[in-house]
Motif scaffolding. Structure first.
Motif, PDB file in Angstrom:
ATOM      1  N   ARG A  32       6.679 -10.590  14.837  1.00  0.00           N
ATOM      2  CA  ARG A  32       7.811  -9.496  15.471  1.00  0.00           C
ATOM      3  C   ARG A  32       7.570  -8.155  15.029  1.00  0.00           C
ATOM      4  N   TYR A  33       7.688  -8.034  13.755  1.00  0.00           N
ATOM      5  CA  TYR A  33       7.246  -6.706  13.152  1.00  0.00           C
ATOM      6  C   TYR A  33       5.873  -5.973  13.583  1.00  0.00           C
ATOM      7  N   LEU A  34       4.851  -6.837  13.822  1.00  0.00           N
ATOM      8  CA  LEU A  34       3.694  -6.264  14.210  1.00  0.00           C
ATOM      9  C   LEU A  34       3.772  -6.000  15.748  1.00  0.00           C
ATOM     10  N   THR A  35       4.337  -6.684  16.681  1.00  0.00           N
ATOM     11  CA  THR A  35       4.859  -6.181  17.823  1.00  0.00           C
ATOM     12  C   THR A  35       5.627  -4.821  17.958  1.00  0.00           C
ATOM     13  N   ASP A  36       6.332  -4.624  16.901  1.00  0.00           N
ATOM     14  CA  ASP A  36       7.132  -3.387  17.028  1.00  0.00           C
ATOM     15  C   ASP A  36       6.549  -2.351  16.228  1.00  0.00           C
ATOM     16  N   GLY A  37       4.863  -2.723  16.154  1.00  0.00           N
ATOM     17  CA  GLY A  37       4.199  -1.338  15.555  1.00  0.00           C
ATOM     18  C   GLY A  37       4.020  -1.087  14.068  1.00  0.00           C
ATOM     19  N   TYR A  38       4.723  -2.006  13.309  1.00  0.00           N
ATOM     20  CA  TYR A  38       4.646  -1.895  11.689  1.00  0.00           C
ATOM     21  C   TYR A  38       3.259  -2.165  11.471  1.00  0.00           C
ATOM     22  N   SER A  39       2.980  -1.617  10.400  1.00  0.00           N
ATOM     23  CA  SER A  39       1.646  -1.959   9.655  1.00  0.00           C
ATOM     24  C   SER A  39       1.731  -3.077   8.657  1.00  0.00           C
ATOM     25  N   VAL A  40       0.690  -3.614   8.218  1.00  0.00           N
ATOM     26  CA  VAL A  40       0.891  -4.774   7.068  1.00  0.00           C
ATOM     27  C   VAL A  40       1.526  -4.317   5.836  1.00  0.00           C
ATOM     28  N   SER A  41       1.157  -2.972   5.569  1.00  0.00           N
ATOM     29  CA  SER A  41       1.745  -2.298   4.396  1.00  0.00           C
ATOM     30  C   SER A  41       3.434  -1.932   4.733  1.00  0.00           C
ATOM     31  N   GLN A  42       3.686  -1.697   5.879  1.00  0.00           N
ATOM     32  CA  GLN A  42       5.187  -1.458   6.231  1.00  0.00           C
ATOM     33  C   GLN A  42       6.124  -2.871   6.186  1.00  0.00           C
ATOM     34  N   ILE A  43       5.248  -3.908   6.485  1.00  0.00           N
ATOM     35  CA  ILE A  43       6.058  -5.310   6.598  1.00  0.00           C
ATOM     36  C   ILE A  43       6.279  -5.724   5.252  1.00  0.00           C
ATOM     37  N   ALA A  44       5.136  -5.466   4.381  1.00  0.00           N
ATOM     38  CA  ALA A  44       5.282  -6.001   3.271  1.00  0.00           C
ATOM     39  C   ALA A  44       6.485  -5.246   2.340  1.00  0.00           C
ATOM     40  N   SER A  45       6.582  -3.845   2.671  1.00  0.00           N
ATOM     41  CA  SER A  45       7.726  -3.326   2.068  1.00  0.00           C
ATOM     42  C   SER A  45       8.980  -3.699   2.758  1.00  0.00           C
ATOM     43  N   CYS A  46       9.163  -3.929   3.880  1.00  0.00           N
ATOM     44  CA  CYS A  46      10.451  -4.433   4.538  1.00  0.00           C
ATOM     45  C   CYS A  46      10.797  -5.756   4.098  1.00  0.00           C
ATOM     46  N   LEU A  47       9.691  -6.613   3.743  1.00  0.00           N
ATOM     47  CA  LEU A  47      10.078  -7.886   3.191  1.00  0.00           C
ATOM     48  C   LEU A  47       9.984  -8.164   1.884  1.00  0.00           C
ATOM     49  N   GLU A  48       9.727  -7.121   1.269  1.00  0.00           N
ATOM     50  CA  GLU A  48       9.644  -7.012  -0.338  1.00  0.00           C
ATOM     51  C   GLU A  48       8.730  -8.102  -0.828  1.00  0.00           C
ATOM     52  N   ARG A  49       7.410  -8.130   0.033  1.00  0.00           N
ATOM     53  CA  ARG A  49       6.454  -9.147  -0.410  1.00  0.00           C
ATOM     54  C   ARG A  49       5.193  -8.529  -0.896  1.00  0.00           C
ATOM     55  N   ASN A  50       4.223  -8.999  -1.397  1.00  0.00           N
ATOM     56  CA  ASN A  50       2.931  -8.525  -1.609  1.00  0.00           C
ATOM     57  C   ASN A  50       2.253  -8.261  -0.453  1.00  0.00           C
ATOM     58  N   ILE A  51       1.258  -7.298  -0.243  1.00  0.00           N
ATOM     59  CA  ILE A  51       0.594  -6.966   0.874  1.00  0.00           C
ATOM     60  C   ILE A  51      -0.474  -8.226   1.025  1.00  0.00           C
ATOM     61  N   LYS A  52      -1.059  -8.820   0.158  1.00  0.00           N
ATOM     62  CA  LYS A  52      -1.813  -9.812   0.207  1.00  0.00           C
ATOM     63  C   LYS A  52      -1.179 -11.076   0.751  1.00  0.00           C
ATOM     64  N   THR A  53      -0.050 -11.195   0.408  1.00  0.00           N
ATOM     65  CA  THR A  53       0.805 -12.323   1.156  1.00  0.00           C
ATOM     66  C   THR A  53       1.059 -12.144   2.222  1.00  0.00           C
ATOM     67  N   ILE A  54       1.506 -11.060   2.961  1.00  0.00           N
ATOM     68  CA  ILE A  54       1.512 -10.794   4.340  1.00  0.00           C
ATOM     69  C   ILE A  54       0.284 -10.710   5.088  1.00  0.00           C
ATOM     70  N   ARG A  55      -0.723 -10.440   4.557  1.00  0.00           N
ATOM     71  CA  ARG A  55      -2.092 -10.739   5.083  1.00  0.00           C
ATOM     72  C   ARG A  55      -2.328 -12.285   5.142  1.00  0.00           C
ATOM     73  N   ALA A  56      -2.163 -13.114   4.235  1.00  0.00           N
ATOM     74  CA  ALA A  56      -2.415 -14.373   4.403  1.00  0.00           C
ATOM     75  C   ALA A  56      -1.501 -15.086   5.535  1.00  0.00           C
ATOM     76  N   HIS A  57      -0.198 -14.511   5.512  1.00  0.00           N
ATOM     77  CA  HIS A  57       0.641 -15.388   6.538  1.00  0.00           C
ATOM     78  C   HIS A  57       0.137 -14.835   7.925  1.00  0.00           C
ATOM     79  N   LYS A  58      -0.207 -13.578   7.943  1.00  0.00           N
ATOM     80  CA  LYS A  58      -1.023 -13.165   9.207  1.00  0.00           C
ATOM     81  C   LYS A  58      -2.169 -13.846   9.717  1.00  0.00           C
TER      82      LYS A  58
END
Length: 215
Positions: free
Chosen positions: A160-186
């Motif tokens: 949902r964040y990706l379709t709203d135009g957020y980058s992986v780093s921005q998503i990590a910040s919003c969800l308070e997660r590590n960038i590597k974790t967000i990339r793994a989920h993606k």
């Protein structure tokens, strides 16, 4: 509409005349079925009210909009006539994974248009004749293998964040997660949806939002 009592009406939604001609030729000697071609889901739905169709085959063109039409049609049929067989003709195995993952209802079978003609016909015939959900072939077990690989709540939020135009780093910040974790989920979401690039992932995410599947 007059019909032979021993024939089963099969609807084929196909926008390509060449493919329609090929399917017609394959079933030319098969008296068990009466094949009727439609250019769109709306044409089929209008005829459905007057003809007792045994099954509907939806041939995908590869476009996002066409996948939406297919999913919408199958949802309507599942509600109105749950016993009508619902079969999808896909362009490759990735599209097979994608369409079955996105579908809210059971798909009786998936047939790859890239298959050799003899195999294509055998699989299609088996699906139309089978009394269960799908023929006992590996090509038509996508709905089984993917039923236990649905997107997790976290993966849905990330899409949902990706379709709203957020980058992986921005998503990590919003969800308070590590960038590597967000990339793994993606990456896991891409595997489950059968896509191998960001464009395909966004297309799938867009369809999911359209289908109101996000939590």
């Amino acid at each position: 509409m007059e019909q032979f009592s021993d024939q089963l009406n099969i609807a084929v939604v196909e926008t390509c005349g060449l493919i329609a001609a090929g399917i017609k030729a394959l079933f030319a000697k098969q008296s068990q079925y009466r094949i009727t071609f439609f250019n769109s889901r709306d044409e089929f739905m209008q005829m459905r009210a007057h003809v007792p169709f045994h099954g509907v085959i939806f041939s995908l063109s590869g476009s996002r909009e066409h996948r939406r039409d297919c999913l919408q049609l199958f949802s309507e049929i599942a509600s109105l006539q749950p016993n009508m067989k619902r079969i999808v003709m896909v362009n490759d195995t990735n599209e097979a994974k994608l369409i079955t993952q996105l579908s809210q209802t059971i798909i009786n079978g998936v047939v790859n248009k890239d298959s050799p003609v003899a195999r294509f016909y055998d699989e299609l015939s088996a699906l139309l004749n089978d009394s269960g959900r799908a023929a006992d072939t590996n090509a038509n077990h996508w709905y089984i293998s993917n039923s236990t690989r649905l997107l997790s709540p976290t993966e849905r939020v990330i899409l949902r964040y990706l379709t709203d135009g957020y980058s992986v780093s921005q998503i990590a910040s919003c969800l308070e997660r590590n960038i590597k974790t967000i990339r793994a989920h993606k990456f896991n979401a891409m595997l489950k949806l059968g896509v191998n690039n960001d464009a395909g992932l966004l297309d799938a995410a867009d369809i999911l939002r359209y289908r109101n599947n996000f939590l």
